[in-house]
Design a protein around this motif. Sequence first.
Motif, PDB file in Angstrom:
ATOM      1  N   VAL A  28       0.549  -1.447  -0.154  1.00 57.68           N
ATOM      2  CA  VAL A  28      -0.475   0.361  -0.142  1.00 57.68           C
ATOM      3  C   VAL A  28       0.704   0.749   0.182  1.00 57.68           C
ATOM      4  CG1 VAL A  28      -1.500   1.682   1.644  1.00 57.68           C
ATOM      5  CG2 VAL A  28      -2.341  -1.320   1.018  1.00 57.68           C
ATOM      6  N   VAL A  29       2.030   1.139   0.441  1.00 55.94           N
ATOM      7  CA  VAL A  29       2.957   2.192   0.724  1.00 55.94           C
ATOM      8  C   VAL A  29       3.310   3.006  -0.455  1.00 55.94           C
ATOM      9  CG1 VAL A  29       5.344   3.281   1.272  1.00 55.94           C
ATOM     10  CG2 VAL A  29       3.568   1.962   3.558  1.00 55.94           C
ATOM     11  N   ALA A  30       3.923   1.412  -1.522  1.00 57.04           N
ATOM     12  CA  ALA A  30       4.593   2.070  -2.179  1.00 57.04           C
ATOM     13  C   ALA A  30       3.264   2.396  -4.011  1.00 57.04           C
ATOM     14  CB  ALA A  30       5.404   0.724  -2.689  1.00 57.04           C
ATOM     15  N   LEU A  31       1.997   2.073  -3.592  1.00 58.01           N
ATOM     16  CA  LEU A  31       0.896   2.203  -4.567  1.00 58.01           C
ATOM     17  C   LEU A  31       0.576   3.889  -4.429  1.00 58.01           C
ATOM     18  CD1 LEU A  31      -0.971  -1.007  -4.689  1.00 58.01           C
ATOM     19  CD2 LEU A  31       0.328   0.277  -6.833  1.00 58.01           C
ATOM     20  N   PHE A  32       0.631   3.897  -3.344  1.00 58.34           N
ATOM     21  CA  PHE A  32       0.110   5.195  -2.449  1.00 58.34           C
ATOM     22  C   PHE A  32       1.007   6.221  -3.096  1.00 58.34           C
ATOM     23  CE2 PHE A  32       0.473   8.465   0.701  1.00 58.34           C
ATOM     24  CZ  PHE A  32      -0.243   9.751   0.209  1.00 58.34           C
ATOM     25  N   LEU A  33       2.574   5.735  -2.961  1.00 60.79           N
ATOM     26  CA  LEU A  33       4.053   6.990  -3.324  1.00 60.79           C
ATOM     27  C   LEU A  33       3.467   7.042  -4.594  1.00 60.79           C
ATOM     28  CD1 LEU A  33       6.232   5.763  -0.370  1.00 60.79           C
ATOM     29  CD2 LEU A  33       5.214   8.062  -0.995  1.00 60.79           C
ATOM     30  N   LEU A  34       3.936   6.140  -5.377  1.00 59.26           N
ATOM     31  CA  LEU A  34       3.007   5.656  -7.022  1.00 59.26           C
ATOM     32  C   LEU A  34       1.988   6.877  -7.415  1.00 59.26           C
ATOM     33  CD1 LEU A  34       4.643   4.373  -9.736  1.00 59.26           C
ATOM     34  CD2 LEU A  34       2.807   2.595  -9.133  1.00 59.26           C
ATOM     35  N   VAL A  35       0.852   6.287  -6.632  1.00 56.99           N
ATOM     36  CA  VAL A  35      -0.298   7.616  -6.660  1.00 56.99           C
ATOM     37  C   VAL A  35      -0.008   8.924  -7.316  1.00 56.99           C
ATOM     38  CG1 VAL A  35      -3.101   7.714  -6.370  1.00 56.99           C
ATOM     39  CG2 VAL A  35      -2.038   6.108  -6.667  1.00 56.99           C
ATOM     40  N   VAL A  36      -0.001   9.519  -5.692  1.00 58.17           N
ATOM     41  CA  VAL A  36       1.255  10.821  -5.252  1.00 58.17           C
ATOM     42  C   VAL A  36       1.758  11.290  -6.757  1.00 58.17           C
ATOM     43  CG1 VAL A  36       1.798  11.701  -3.915  1.00 58.17           C
ATOM     44  CG2 VAL A  36       0.489  10.629  -3.144  1.00 58.17           C
ATOM     45  N   SER A  37       3.000  10.220  -6.430  1.00 60.24           N
ATOM     46  CA  SER A  37       3.919  11.057  -7.953  1.00 60.24           C
ATOM     47  C   SER A  37       2.966  11.470  -8.903  1.00 60.24           C
ATOM     48  CB  SER A  37       4.700   9.822  -8.028  1.00 60.24           C
ATOM     49  OG  SER A  37       5.813   9.393  -7.072  1.00 60.24           O
ATOM     50  N   LEU A  38       2.212  10.207  -9.818  1.00 59.51           N
ATOM     51  CA  LEU A  38       1.354  10.271 -10.536  1.00 59.51           C
ATOM     52  C   LEU A  38       0.684  12.098 -10.648  1.00 59.51           C
ATOM     53  CD1 LEU A  38       0.184   6.576 -11.680  1.00 59.51           C
ATOM     54  CD2 LEU A  38       2.265   8.243 -12.600  1.00 59.51           C
ATOM     55  N   VAL A  39       0.118  11.755  -9.841  1.00 61.30           N
ATOM     56  CA  VAL A  39      -0.961  13.310  -9.518  1.00 61.30           C
ATOM     57  C   VAL A  39       0.368  14.423  -9.692  1.00 61.30           C
ATOM     58  CG1 VAL A  39      -2.515  14.406  -8.518  1.00 61.30           C
ATOM     59  CG2 VAL A  39      -3.081  11.512  -8.259  1.00 61.30           C
ATOM     60  N   ALA A  40       1.229  14.536  -8.777  1.00 66.64           N
ATOM     61  CA  ALA A  40       2.290  15.112  -8.628  1.00 66.64           C
ATOM     62  C   ALA A  40       2.191  16.306 -10.385  1.00 66.64           C
ATOM     63  CB  ALA A  40       2.750  15.327  -7.976  1.00 66.64           C
ATOM     64  N   PHE A  41       3.197  14.887 -11.126  1.00 66.92           N
ATOM     65  CA  PHE A  41       3.402  14.361 -12.416  1.00 66.92           C
ATOM     66  C   PHE A  41       2.750  15.184 -13.536  1.00 66.92           C
ATOM     67  CE2 PHE A  41       6.288  12.570 -16.167  1.00 66.92           C
ATOM     68  CZ  PHE A  41       6.740  14.144 -16.305  1.00 66.92           C
ATOM     69  N   GLU A  42       1.641  14.614 -13.598  1.00 66.09           N
ATOM     70  CA  GLU A  42       0.317  15.214 -14.322  1.00 66.09           C
ATOM     71  C   GLU A  42      -0.136  16.849 -14.343  1.00 66.09           C
ATOM     72  OE1 GLU A  42      -0.900  12.863 -16.063  1.00 66.09           O
ATOM     73  OE2 GLU A  42      -1.674  14.408 -17.469  1.00 66.09           O
ATOM     74  N   ARG A  43       0.563  17.171 -13.291  1.00 57.54           N
ATOM     75  CA  ARG A  43       0.203  18.804 -12.878  1.00 57.54           C
ATOM     76  C   ARG A  43       0.977  19.851 -12.910  1.00 57.54           C
ATOM     77  NH1 ARG A  43      -3.983  18.566  -7.446  1.00 57.54           N
ATOM     78  NH2 ARG A  43      -5.247  17.469  -8.306  1.00 57.54           N
TER      79      ARG A  43
END
Lengths: 316, 266
Positions: free
Chosen positions: B246-261
């Motif tokens: 969950v930690v890995a997936l959470f950090l990945l999702v945070v990264s994707l959202v931040a990078f998208e913006r």
Amino acid sequence: MTPAIETSHLTKYYGKSRGIVDVDLTVEAGQIFGFLGPNGAGKSTTIRLLLDLIRPTSGSAKVLGMDARRDRLAIDRRVSYVPGELALYGELTGRQLLTYFGNLQGAVDGGYREKLIERLELDPTKKIKSLSRGNKQKVGLVAAFMIRPELLILDEPTAGLDPFIQLEFEHLCEEAREEGRTVFISSHQLPEVEHLCDRVGIIREGRLLAVESISALKDRALRKLEIDFGEPVPAEAFADVPGIRDLSIDDSTLRCTVMGSLDTLVKTAARYEVCNLRSVDTSLEEIFLAYYGAGEGSGEGAASSDAGKETSDAAA
Amino acid sequence: MLLRSVFGKTVRDLRWPTFWVALGMGGMTGYFAILFPTYKSIIDLNAILEKMGPAAKLMGASVGDASSLVGFLHIELFSMILPALIIAFAAGMASGFTAGEESRGTIDVLLSYPISRRRLVLEKAVAVTLACAVSAVVVWVMALGGAAASASPLPADKLAAALVMLVLLGLDFGAGALAISIFTGNRAASIGVAIALMVVMYLVDALAAIIDVFNNIRPLSLFRYYMGSDPLRNGLNLADVAVLSVVALFLLVVSLVAFERRDLAA
């Protein structure tokens, strides 16, 4: 017909520093369009906004009729781009890189790609990191042209190219236009693009000053001239030549700048013995001066004439 | 062949780093597995652990551990060296996903092709996950080979469980480094922060055994979930697997959202 590029009040600030302000630019499809401005004027910012690499502070942009932000992937399928500071994967050879980019794009006509490699005299077996700037630029250009995009966005594309290759590049652009495609070229040097472009837009300090056909721009362009006479000549004889300014006569050498036609000046000079005549290329800065410093331009706002003043200060 | 996609290109970029990391981790593990009986006959490892007293606990060891290959590998490799290697590898690679392309200036051309930013990051993430998994398989094979050569018992399934936890721990720090690199755009800083976090978390987990204060904050350390249930002896603890995943997936999702913006660096 849908314009290739259409921006509306496009504005970008990087924090407090100015990128571009309120740019309304329309580029019709099927043209070669020159996007001119000095370094730091906002050319690359505009291009990166069109490609959704950065996001506007306000305003919007459409590329091939699609929203630059929302439809980026659909746009990227039909547009190719060569950035000004072209950086490629140094560990790959030219051919490997073209293969990679071709695969990312989808289908590429391999025969056409090989023809481009030949025409631009690219050695595709060398690793990118061993290539000179001009040769790297060739890889970028092959990559951009090989997909036959509807719109080519080329940021300072001829930097580092030798004259022969530059000519070949111009032919490629003209062929693209003949096929109805659009070429958008940014440059800080008018002479580099003036014989290639149908129209140019001029950007300075983040603001689009004008969009003109090349011929209209040239009519207003300043030419710097130096004429060596075989005898001293009177300044009064030249004072009334239309469009003349900054006239100085040092014994038998005349220096001046002329806006528009040279006809009267040449005819006046011909009354005396002319030993030599030099014409200095007009830089963009001087075109801005001609445009706005003299107040004979298209009547843009106060910002424009300020721009002209700055230029003459810098020159002095 | 590999130049068909961002995933393929990333695998290509990772092949040599992966080779060396896998060889290093696998070689060390195999080496210890082969030489374990010799060590044991020359040195009384348990006596050393006894003398070390509480300090042995810092290494995640208890007296008696060193009498088996499983305990020996736990102390010598799984408690510190292998996690440090895989974390450095995963964080080093993940920090370059976007920040590396940005600092090299290649991201402008890359993203002018029809690839979404999300897909760019995901394809690279899958490639690094694959590289970590391949390294783990190499360790598994070489450790079992070494154990067989020295006729020391080493249960293949428990070893696999420990390696799964090792990969998950590496991916956590990789995803962390990715997130930091996306927020800061700075590759070096993101590797540095990831390594610093690793050291702090390691110490918190190790010191928890001897200092109460650290025991209270131990759940904040990813090392607690990594080896806390001793997978090398007990196999997978699904709760720990879930936390690390969950930690890995959470950090990945945070990264994707931040990078998208955000704007891409020129």
